[in-house]
Design a protein around this motif. Sequence first.
Motif, PDB file in Angstrom:
ATOM      1  N   ARG A 105      -8.539   3.047 -11.284  1.00 57.01           N
ATOM      2  CA  ARG A 105      -8.169   4.432 -10.993  1.00 57.01           C
ATOM      3  C   ARG A 105      -8.182   4.641  -9.486  1.00 57.01           C
ATOM      4  N   GLY A 106      -7.085   5.188  -8.973  1.00 60.45           N
ATOM      5  CA  GLY A 106      -6.995   5.512  -7.552  1.00 60.45           C
ATOM      6  C   GLY A 106      -6.337   4.397  -6.745  1.00 60.45           C
ATOM      7  N   TYR A 107      -5.876   4.770  -5.561  1.00 63.73           N
ATOM      8  CA  TYR A 107      -5.119   3.845  -4.724  1.00 63.73           C
ATOM      9  C   TYR A 107      -5.868   2.563  -4.380  1.00 63.73           C
ATOM     10  N   ASP A 108      -7.135   2.647  -4.007  1.00 61.56           N
ATOM     11  CA  ASP A 108      -7.876   1.438  -3.629  1.00 61.56           C
ATOM     12  C   ASP A 108      -7.998   0.476  -4.799  1.00 61.56           C
ATOM     13  N   ALA A 109      -8.347   0.992  -5.969  1.00 62.44           N
ATOM     14  CA  ALA A 109      -8.493   0.139  -7.149  1.00 62.44           C
ATOM     15  C   ALA A 109      -7.138  -0.426  -7.576  1.00 62.44           C
ATOM     16  N   GLU A 130      -4.610  -1.003  -5.592  1.00 63.27           N
ATOM     17  CA  GLU A 130      -4.264  -2.016  -4.602  1.00 63.27           C
ATOM     18  C   GLU A 130      -5.004  -3.321  -4.876  1.00 63.27           C
ATOM     19  N   ASN A 131      -6.284  -3.248  -5.206  1.00 61.66           N
ATOM     20  CA  ASN A 131      -7.045  -4.463  -5.515  1.00 61.66           C
ATOM     21  C   ASN A 131      -6.485  -5.175  -6.742  1.00 61.66           C
ATOM     22  N   ARG A 132      -6.164  -4.421  -7.778  1.00 65.09           N
ATOM     23  CA  ARG A 132      -5.620  -4.998  -9.006  1.00 65.09           C
ATOM     24  C   ARG A 132      -4.269  -5.667  -8.751  1.00 65.09           C
ATOM     25  N   ILE A 133      -3.386  -4.963  -8.060  1.00 67.35           N
ATOM     26  CA  ILE A 133      -2.045  -5.483  -7.814  1.00 67.35           C
ATOM     27  C   ILE A 133      -2.095  -6.665  -6.858  1.00 67.35           C
ATOM     28  N   THR A 134      -2.917  -6.588  -5.825  1.00 61.88           N
ATOM     29  CA  THR A 134      -3.043  -7.690  -4.880  1.00 61.88           C
ATOM     30  C   THR A 134      -3.578  -8.940  -5.585  1.00 61.88           C
ATOM     31  N   GLY A 135      -4.579  -8.769  -6.460  1.00 61.58           N
ATOM     32  CA  GLY A 135      -5.118  -9.910  -7.200  1.00 61.58           C
ATOM     33  C   GLY A 135      -4.056 -10.580  -8.060  1.00 61.58           C
ATOM     34  N   SER A 136      -3.260  -9.774  -8.760  1.00 58.62           N
ATOM     35  CA  SER A 136      -2.183 -10.323  -9.582  1.00 58.62           C
ATOM     36  C   SER A 136      -1.146 -11.013  -8.707  1.00 58.62           C
ATOM     37  N   HIS A 137      -0.781 -10.382  -7.601  1.00 57.04           N
ATOM     38  CA  HIS A 137       0.204 -10.954  -6.693  1.00 57.04           C
ATOM     39  C   HIS A 137      -0.271 -12.306  -6.159  1.00 57.04           C
ATOM     40  N   ARG A 140       0.829  -1.204   0.000  1.00 60.59           N
ATOM     41  CA  ARG A 140       0.000   0.000   0.000  1.00 60.59           C
ATOM     42  C   ARG A 140       0.871   1.264   0.000  1.00 60.59           C
ATOM     43  N   ARG A 141       1.914   1.247   0.805  1.00 61.09           N
ATOM     44  CA  ARG A 141       2.847   2.386   0.876  1.00 61.09           C
ATOM     45  C   ARG A 141       3.579   2.565  -0.461  1.00 61.09           C
ATOM     46  N   GLN A 142       4.007   1.479  -1.057  1.00 63.81           N
ATOM     47  CA  GLN A 142       4.711   1.548  -2.339  1.00 63.81           C
ATOM     48  C   GLN A 142       3.799   2.081  -3.447  1.00 63.81           C
ATOM     49  N   ILE A 143       2.535   1.699  -3.426  1.00 67.75           N
ATOM     50  CA  ILE A 143       1.574   2.214  -4.411  1.00 67.75           C
ATOM     51  C   ILE A 143       1.476   3.723  -4.281  1.00 67.75           C
ATOM     52  N   ALA A 144       1.343   4.225  -3.047  1.00 66.88           N
ATOM     53  CA  ALA A 144       1.225   5.669  -2.826  1.00 66.88           C
ATOM     54  C   ALA A 144       2.504   6.406  -3.225  1.00 66.88           C
ATOM     55  N   GLU A 145       3.646   5.764  -3.081  1.00 70.61           N
ATOM     56  CA  GLU A 145       4.909   6.391  -3.466  1.00 70.61           C
ATOM     57  C   GLU A 145       5.091   6.414  -4.982  1.00 70.61           C
ATOM     58  N   LEU A 146       4.538   5.428  -5.680  1.00 73.82           N
ATOM     59  CA  LEU A 146       4.776   5.295  -7.113  1.00 73.82           C
ATOM     60  C   LEU A 146       3.717   5.975  -7.968  1.00 73.82           C
ATOM     61  N   TRP A 147       2.443   5.901  -7.578  1.00 76.37           N
ATOM     62  CA  TRP A 147       1.351   6.478  -8.361  1.00 76.37           C
ATOM     63  C   TRP A 147       0.820   7.760  -7.706  1.00 76.37           C
ATOM     64  N   THR A 148       0.219   8.617  -8.505  1.00 78.36           N
ATOM     65  CA  THR A 148      -0.515   9.758  -7.968  1.00 78.36           C
ATOM     66  C   THR A 148      -1.826   9.244  -7.376  1.00 78.36           C
ATOM     67  N   PRO A 149      -2.504  10.015  -6.516  1.00 77.57           N
ATOM     68  CA  PRO A 149      -3.755   9.544  -5.908  1.00 77.57           C
ATOM     69  C   PRO A 149      -4.821   9.122  -6.928  1.00 77.57           C
ATOM     70  N   ALA A 150      -4.859   9.771  -8.072  1.00 79.51           N
ATOM     71  CA  ALA A 150      -5.833   9.406  -9.114  1.00 79.51           C
ATOM     72  C   ALA A 150      -5.177   8.584 -10.222  1.00 79.51           C
ATOM     73  N   GLY A 151      -4.039   7.945  -9.896  1.00 84.98           N
ATOM     74  CA  GLY A 151      -3.305   7.159 -10.878  1.00 84.98           C
ATOM     75  C   GLY A 151      -4.184   6.117 -11.552  1.00 84.98           C
ATOM     76  N   GLN A 152      -3.895   5.878 -12.812  1.00 80.72           N
ATOM     77  CA  GLN A 152      -4.696   4.954 -13.618  1.00 80.72           C
ATOM     78  C   GLN A 152      -3.829   3.799 -14.098  1.00 80.72           C
ATOM     79  N   HIS A 153      -4.479   2.642 -14.305  1.00 85.24           N
ATOM     80  CA  HIS A 153      -3.807   1.452 -14.825  1.00 85.24           C
ATOM     81  C   HIS A 153      -4.757   0.809 -15.819  1.00 85.24           C
ATOM     82  N   TYR A 154      -4.233   0.531 -17.017  1.00 85.78           N
ATOM     83  CA  TYR A 154      -5.024  -0.084 -18.074  1.00 85.78           C
ATOM     84  C   TYR A 154      -4.308  -1.325 -18.580  1.00 85.78           C
ATOM     85  N   VAL A 155      -5.037  -2.417 -18.681  1.00 88.29           N
ATOM     86  CA  VAL A 155      -4.543  -3.640 -19.312  1.00 88.29           C
ATOM     87  C   VAL A 155      -5.748  -4.370 -19.889  1.00 88.29           C
ATOM     88  N   ASP A 156      -5.657  -4.738 -21.167  1.00 89.16           N
ATOM     89  CA  ASP A 156      -6.790  -5.354 -21.865  1.00 89.16           C
ATOM     90  C   ASP A 156      -8.030  -4.486 -21.662  1.00 89.16           C
TER      91      ASP A 156
END
Length: 121
Positions: free
Chosen positions: A45-49, A51-58, A24-40
């Motif tokens: 968008r945002g830290y909670d989303a 975190e859910n995406r990265i945790t699921g992949s992990h 969670r801390r690393q996400i906040a350090e790397l992305w902006t609060p409204a950071g976006q991630h697109y794949v397929d």
Amino acid sequence: MDATQDIAERYVAVWNETDPERRRRQIAELWTPAGQHYVDVREVRGYDALENRITGSHEKNVRDDGHRFRAAKDARRLRDVVTFHWEMLPAETETVLARGLEFLIMSEDGRVLADYQFFPA
């Protein structure tokens, strides 16, 4: 290590991180609060989303399947864009099982505004 490759290394570290608080801390350090991630067709968008995406992949790829991610040594930057390839490997070998391309749009403060993941690359 140069600053651009450091961004790539920090990026893959988030996907490998086993501790939820550190992740969670690393996400906040790397992305902006409204950071976006697109794949397929996925879009988050945002830290909670994020975190859910990265945790699921992990959980699927690292925890359950025993893989790890690493950044290829090919990170490049042009103005506000960083690109690099990542690789997924078994935890104990150097056999590349999957490879993707990251296209990151960076903010003025050096964090990710938008993350476009192309898989396979």
